[in-house]
Structure formats: structure tokens, C-alpha cells
Design a protein around this motif. Structure first.
Motif, PDB file in Angstrom:
ATOM      1  N   GLY A 132       0.058   4.808   0.424  1.00 26.53           N
ATOM      2  CA  GLY A 132      -1.051   5.827   1.017  1.00 26.53           C
ATOM      3  C   GLY A 132      -2.252   4.898   0.952  1.00 26.53           C
ATOM      4  N   ASN A 133      -3.504   5.274   0.365  1.00 25.79           N
ATOM      5  CA  ASN A 133      -4.561   4.795   0.202  1.00 25.79           C
ATOM      6  C   ASN A 133      -4.747   3.893  -0.887  1.00 25.79           C
ATOM      7  OD1 ASN A 133      -5.596   5.890   2.525  1.00 25.79           O
ATOM      8  ND2 ASN A 133      -6.347   7.619   1.402  1.00 25.79           N
ATOM      9  N   HIS A 134      -3.816   3.890  -1.642  1.00 23.64           N
ATOM     10  CA  HIS A 134      -3.429   2.892  -3.163  1.00 23.64           C
ATOM     11  C   HIS A 134      -2.870   1.697  -2.812  1.00 23.64           C
ATOM     12  CE1 HIS A 134      -5.001   6.614  -5.223  1.00 23.64           C
ATOM     13  NE2 HIS A 134      -4.030   7.121  -4.258  1.00 23.64           N
ATOM     14  N   LYS A 135      -3.417   0.401  -3.169  1.00 20.07           N
ATOM     15  CA  LYS A 135      -2.889  -0.801  -3.183  1.00 20.07           C
ATOM     16  C   LYS A 135      -2.296  -1.299  -4.665  1.00 20.07           C
ATOM     17  CE  LYS A 135      -3.816  -5.170  -0.861  1.00 20.07           C
ATOM     18  NZ  LYS A 135      -4.800  -6.038  -0.082  1.00 20.07           N
ATOM     19  N   PRO A 179      -0.702   7.449  -7.597  1.00 23.58           N
ATOM     20  CA  PRO A 179      -1.212   7.711  -6.297  1.00 23.58           C
ATOM     21  C   PRO A 179      -1.321   9.093  -5.944  1.00 23.58           C
ATOM     22  CG  PRO A 179       0.851   7.096  -6.029  1.00 23.58           C
ATOM     23  CD  PRO A 179       0.828   6.982  -7.536  1.00 23.58           C
ATOM     24  N   ASP A 180      -2.066   9.598  -5.165  1.00 22.15           N
ATOM     25  CA  ASP A 180      -2.177  10.921  -4.505  1.00 22.15           C
ATOM     26  C   ASP A 180      -1.691  10.596  -2.990  1.00 22.15           C
ATOM     27  OD1 ASP A 180      -3.582  12.245  -6.689  1.00 22.15           O
ATOM     28  OD2 ASP A 180      -5.340  11.531  -5.928  1.00 22.15           O
ATOM     29  N   LEU A 181      -0.512  11.350  -3.007  1.00 21.27           N
ATOM     30  CA  LEU A 181       0.233  11.196  -1.434  1.00 21.27           C
ATOM     31  C   LEU A 181       0.171  12.369  -0.769  1.00 21.27           C
ATOM     32  CD1 LEU A 181       3.142   9.073  -2.684  1.00 21.27           C
ATOM     33  CD2 LEU A 181       1.280   8.102  -1.942  1.00 21.27           C
ATOM     34  N   ASN A 182       0.306  12.087   0.474  1.00 22.57           N
ATOM     35  CA  ASN A 182       0.152  13.436   1.484  1.00 22.57           C
ATOM     36  C   ASN A 182       1.458  12.771   2.483  1.00 22.57           C
ATOM     37  OD1 ASN A 182      -1.926  15.048   0.600  1.00 22.57           O
ATOM     38  ND2 ASN A 182      -3.202  13.040   0.901  1.00 22.57           N
ATOM     39  N   LYS A 234       0.886  -1.230  -0.059  1.00 29.15           N
ATOM     40  CA  LYS A 234       0.146   0.048   0.101  1.00 29.15           C
ATOM     41  C   LYS A 234       0.848   1.227  -0.015  1.00 29.15           C
ATOM     42  CE  LYS A 234      -4.041   0.034   2.015  1.00 29.15           C
ATOM     43  NZ  LYS A 234      -5.045   0.223   3.223  1.00 29.15           N
ATOM     44  N   ASP A 236       1.309   9.702   4.988  1.00 28.44           N
ATOM     45  CA  ASP A 236       0.702   8.601   4.565  1.00 28.44           C
ATOM     46  C   ASP A 236       1.476   7.534   4.903  1.00 28.44           C
ATOM     47  OD1 ASP A 236      -1.437   9.806   3.523  1.00 28.44           O
ATOM     48  OD2 ASP A 236      -0.683   9.938   1.251  1.00 28.44           O
ATOM     49  N   ASN A 237       1.208   6.365   5.101  1.00 31.23           N
ATOM     50  CA  ASN A 237       1.961   5.161   5.221  1.00 31.23           C
ATOM     51  C   ASN A 237       2.455   4.453   3.955  1.00 31.23           C
ATOM     52  OD1 ASN A 237       2.112   5.093   8.056  1.00 31.23           O
ATOM     53  ND2 ASN A 237       0.124   4.336   8.018  1.00 31.23           N
ATOM     54  N   CYS A 247       3.347   0.502   3.299  1.00 28.24           N
ATOM     55  CA  CYS A 247       3.308  -0.771   3.920  1.00 28.24           C
ATOM     56  C   CYS A 247       3.380  -1.984   2.780  1.00 28.24           C
ATOM     57  CB  CYS A 247       2.068  -0.825   4.517  1.00 28.24           C
ATOM     58  SG  CYS A 247       1.880  -2.277   5.809  1.00 28.24           S
TER      59      CYS A 247
END
Length: 118
Positions: A59-62, A106-109, A57, A112-113, A115
Motif C-alpha cells: 500500500g502506502n507503507h515502505k 499497514p492500513d490496506l485497501n 511497498k 492497493d499495490n 511492490c
């Protein structure tokens, strides 16, 4: 499991969206590199983490890893550095890079993790 947190996003990183590539680097990145990199810091260090078929992962993307360059694991473990390509790499994969799918950039901030699972 390798895990890190994004601590800084270089000012030029959004310009790589068209090229569909993100460059990760650990906190020791030089000032010249910081503008073009996503800086992250490990909370759990990697150990031969980058393998074809492995999911992670960002951020929120896998994503699923499709290819791993010959130096990618070494660079990631020692420097926190890999280039992530969100597209097929026609000219051959660089040694310190991985190719992933899907091809969604991905949109990253900051915060964000990142993983890498099992």
C-alpha cells in the motif's frame, strides 16, 4: 521486480493488527483461508524476490526485510503466500514467513499495490 494488487481483504484481517502479522495469499486461496488473508494477484511474478535488506511497498507503507524463512520464496512464487511479521519474532521465524521493519502495521485497501523493488 515483483508486483501485485490486493483484490480482497479477509474479514478477520483487522484482528491481526494486535499480533502485527499479515498473511498474503494468491487468488487460489480456499474459502477457509480467505477470511484470514489479504488476497492478491501478481501482475509481475516473483523470482527469489524475498531477500534480507530488500525494500518493498505494501500500500502506502515502505518496509525492509529483516529475515526470510526457508520456504518463503518458494511459497510466494507458487502460491502467492507469505506471512509478514511487523515485529521481532522471538520464537524463531516460521519457514513461510518474513520479518520486516519498521514495526508499523499497514492500513490496506482493495486495489492497493504490493511492490518488491530491485
Amino acid at each position: 521486480m515483483a508486483k501485485s494488487i490486493i483484490t480482497e481483504i479477509g474479514s478477520i484481517v483487522p484482528e491481526f493488527k494486535e499480533e502485527k502479522v499479515i498473511i498474503l495469499f494468491g487468488p487460489m486461496a480456499t474459502p477457509d483461508l480467505r477470511d484470514i488473508c489479504v488476497i492478491h494477484e501478481f501482475s509481475h511474478k516473483p523470482n527469489q524476490t524475498l531477500k534480507v535488506g530488500k525494500q518493498f511497498k505494501l500500500g502506502n507503507h515502505k518496509y525492509t526485510i529483516k529475515q526470510v524463512g526457508s520456504e518463503a520464496n518458494k511459497n510466494f512464487e507458487e502460491l502467492g503466500h507469505i506471512s509478514i511479521y511487523f515485529k521481532e519474532n522471538d520464537g524463531g521465524l516460521l519457514p513461510g514467513a518474513i520479518e520486516v521493519e519498521p514495526s508499523e502495521f499497514p492500513d490496506l485497501n482493495v486495489g492497493d499495490n504490493i511492490c518488491f523493488e530491485i
